[in-house]
Every structure is written in C-alpha cells, then in structure tokens.
Design an enzyme around this catalytic site. Structure first.
Site, short mmCIF file in Angstrom:
data_model
loop_
_atom_site.label_atom_id
_atom_site.label_comp_id
_atom_site.label_asym_id
_atom_site.label_seq_id
_atom_site.Cartn_x
_atom_site.Cartn_y
_atom_site.Cartn_z
N HIS A 80 44.35 -21.33 20.22
CA HIS A 80 44.83 -22.46 19.94
C HIS A 80 45.10 -22.63 18.69
O HIS A 80 44.09 -22.50 17.69
CB HIS A 80 44.04 -23.61 20.55
CG HIS A 80 44.36 -25.03 20.22
ND1 HIS A 80 43.86 -25.87 19.49
CD2 HIS A 80 45.53 -25.93 20.60
CE1 HIS A 80 44.20 -26.98 19.15
NE2 HIS A 80 45.33 -27.05 20.05
N HIS A 82 50.95 -28.05 12.88
CA HIS A 82 50.62 -29.06 13.99
C HIS A 82 51.19 -30.34 13.74
O HIS A 82 51.66 -31.11 14.99
CB HIS A 82 49.16 -29.28 14.15
CG HIS A 82 48.87 -30.14 15.30
ND1 HIS A 82 48.45 -31.61 15.01
CD2 HIS A 82 48.58 -29.68 16.57
CE1 HIS A 82 48.23 -31.91 16.53
NE2 HIS A 82 48.29 -30.86 17.39
O1 G3P Z 1 49.59 -28.02 23.00
C1 G3P Z 1 48.55 -27.94 23.74
C2 G3P Z 1 47.38 -27.89 22.95
O2 G3P Z 1 47.94 -27.39 21.60
C3 G3P Z 1 46.90 -29.53 22.67
O3 G3P Z 1 47.72 -30.26 21.93
O4 G3P Z 1 47.81 -31.77 20.06
O5 G3P Z 1 46.45 -29.48 19.71
O6 G3P Z 1 49.17 -29.69 20.03
P1 G3P Z 1 47.68 -30.32 20.17
CA CA Z 2 49.84 -27.55 20.77
#
Ligand code: G3P
Ligand code: CA
Length: 327
Positions: free
Chosen positions: A36, A78
């Site tokens: 992530h 992000h």
């Molecule tokens: O894209 C899924 C995950 O990354 C959660 O969302 O807000 O961290 O982009 P976000």
């Molecule tokens: Ca994401």
C-alpha cells in the site's frame, strides 16, 4: 546502492517471526498482498525508495495512487493536494489557492520535481501522522510519474526474474473532469503503452468512483481486472451492479469485521455476498502501527485473511503480512 542498503537493513530488522499453533496454515499463494503506497510503513509513501523496498519484500502487487499534473502527467501521490507530503509551502508560497491548499494540477511535472517529499504530516501542527515511522524532513525524496514507477517495477522484474504487478488507482476523477482532465483515459493509455491491457497482465485497476469505473469498462473498453473500491457501507447494496463491470471489490476492513462476541470475531455478509457474485475481495488497509480493535498485527492479518476469507489485502507492512502467510 543507497536503496539496496536500506532494503537489506530494513528487511533484516522488519521481518516478523510469528509463533502460532494454529493447525490451519494459510498458503501464501492463496492470497494477494498489495504493498500500500509501497513499503509505506518504513519509508515516505509513494516515493521510489518505498517502492524499491516494497519490491524487495516480494508482494504480489505494488500500489500507485494517481493524480494528474497541469501538463497531464499521471503523478504517483495519494491526494489532489501537495501540502501534507511535500515542502510546497516553502518552495512555492504564492501558489496556494484561496482554500489554503496547494493542488497537484496547478503545477507542471517539471515544477513538481523541485519539491521534496516527506513523511505524511498534519498541515495544522506540522506533526507527522505516524510518529514511529520514517522521520519527517530528512534525506531526499521526490515525486515521480506512473511511467517512472512502471519502469522501475518492470526493470526489477527483468533483473530479478520475478513478476510483481502494479495496482493503479485513479484519484478523484470527478475533480479531474471538472478541471477538463480525463485521468482514466490518460492512465489507461500509459498502462497500454507498457503492456498492461488484459486480466493476464498483472495490473489491477481500482477506483472509488463507481460511475467512472463503470465507464472504464463500458465506454473506454478496458479489459483489465477492475476493482471497485468501497467507502461507505451502503455501497454494499450495489454489489450486483458492480458485478456487471468489475472483477472485485475493495472495502475498508471495518465493513467486514463486525464485532467480537464471546471471544469470537463476528463478520458481516460482505465477503460471502461478493463471492456469490464472483467478485474478489481486496480489503484495505492493514497497519502494524494502527491495530484498532486487534491485540496484535498477527491477529489482524489472520482474522481478515483466514477467518473472514478475503482474497487479498492492502498493507503498509508487506513483509509482516507475507511472513504470517508463509508461516
Ligand atoms: O486503494 C485502496 C487503498 O489504497 C485504500 O485507499 O485512501 O489509501 O487510497 P487509500
Ligand atoms: Ca489507494
């Protein structure tokens, strides 16, 4: 060389050996592990260093959140804002909008290169969001494009012989449309140029905006594996419709884990409902330093991946999740 040293050092201290007597062992290959924003538990999110480190941990996919620059370059970041992960306020103080924010789409890619990226922080008090992560403001990190990140991952796939995939997310397509920009089309064109066209190409395309993801399948005719991200519980009522264009759903893990009752975790019907429709479930986001209701990260991982039976997860700590899966 700098990245190699960082990677080797952190891999040796960051690996999590879990002692567990459970007879039901998870098979590593059953579950998808998504780094992530890279190895964002260890290095500032979405930097090339965080992606190289994530690569060394061997997740299945590495994630790219995307926002367009003024000159339509998909930038790996992000948010549509710059001020909580860069020093934009000191480099371009006069470029603030009336709302006090600095927007990626107000800067050319060349201008964005002048910024230093840092650990995420609160713009009000300057404190970093995760206090025990990489210290804010030190070393040197830059923003980069989707193209640059794909070239890093494909280059490493060639030099190591592994086949790690990419997991791009287009951020806020409605905001981009309002500003005359088609982020979905621009991103799909870049992906296609680098050989990502079908479900076999190790690229999963994700978006929170259901209308736009449906457009990606039906109007832009993408054949990629599509994941419909879910922010609000009521969106689970639309699973049958999501199944007409998406291959999977990406819910927040709290939409899956309901509560603990008499020592047992109780789950919502989300995973079963999705599986009945043939949708995979990739949940977000597992963090070793934000355990919520779980007593350990190992429990967090096992409850979601084993008991709740999700098909994959986004995590800031891919090494730790892989370690549990390989136990
Ligand atoms: O894209 C899924 C995950 O990354 C959660 O969302 O807000 O961290 O982009 P976000
Ligand atoms: Ca994401």
């Amino acid at each position: 060389m700098k990245y190699v040293l960082i990677i080797l050092t952190v891999l040796s201290i960051g690996s999590c050996k879990v002692s567990d007597n459970s007879k039901e062992k998870l098979k590593r290959t059953d579950k998808i592990v998504v780094a992530h924003r890279g190895a964002s538990g260890y290095l500032p999110e979405h930097t090339i260093a965080a992606k190289a480190m994530a690569y060394a941990m061997q997740p299945d996919y590495i994630e790219q959140d995307l926002v367009l620059s003024k000159d339509d370059v998909p930038v790996v970041i992000h948010d549509i804002y710059l001020d909580d992960v860069t020093n934009v306020e000191s480099v371009f103080p006069e470029r603030k909008r009336e709302d006090g924010r600095y927007y990626v789409i107000d800067f050319t890619f060349e201008e964005l290169q002048k910024l230093n990226v840092t650990e995420r922080f609160n713009t009000k008090d300057g404190k970093q969001f995760y206090p025990n992560r990489f210290p804010k403001g030190i070393s040197s990190f830059k923003l980069h494009s989707l193209q640059q990140e794909i070239e890093l991952i494909q280059g490493l796939n060639k030099s190591t012989g592994h086949t790690i995939g990419i997991y791009p997310e287009i951020k806020n397509p409605a905001f981009h449309h309002k500003n005359g920009k088609d982020i979905a089309k621009i991103t799909l064109d870049v992906l296609s140029k680098y050989g990502y066209n079908t479900k076999d190409d190790k690229c999963i395309f994700q978006c929170f905006d259901a209308k736009e993801l449906e457009r990606v399948r039906k109007e832009l005719k993408s054949q990629l594996f599509l994941v419909q991200l879910i922010e609000f519980p009521e969106e689970t009522k639309q699973f049958s419709h999501f199944a007409t264009y998406a291959d999977g759903v990406g819910p927040w893990y709290k939409q899956i884990v309901d509560k603990k009752e008499n020592g047992e975790w109780v789950f919502t019907s989300l995973v079963a409902d999705a599986h009945k429709l043939g949708l995979k479930v990739h949940t977000y986001t597992l963090r070793a330093d934000q355990l919520g209701e779980f007593s350990s990260f190992q429990e967090n991982i096992k409850v979601l991946l084993e008991e709740a039976n999700v098909d994959g997860c986004f995590t800031d700590f891919p090494d730790k999740v892989i370690s549990v899966l390989e136990e």
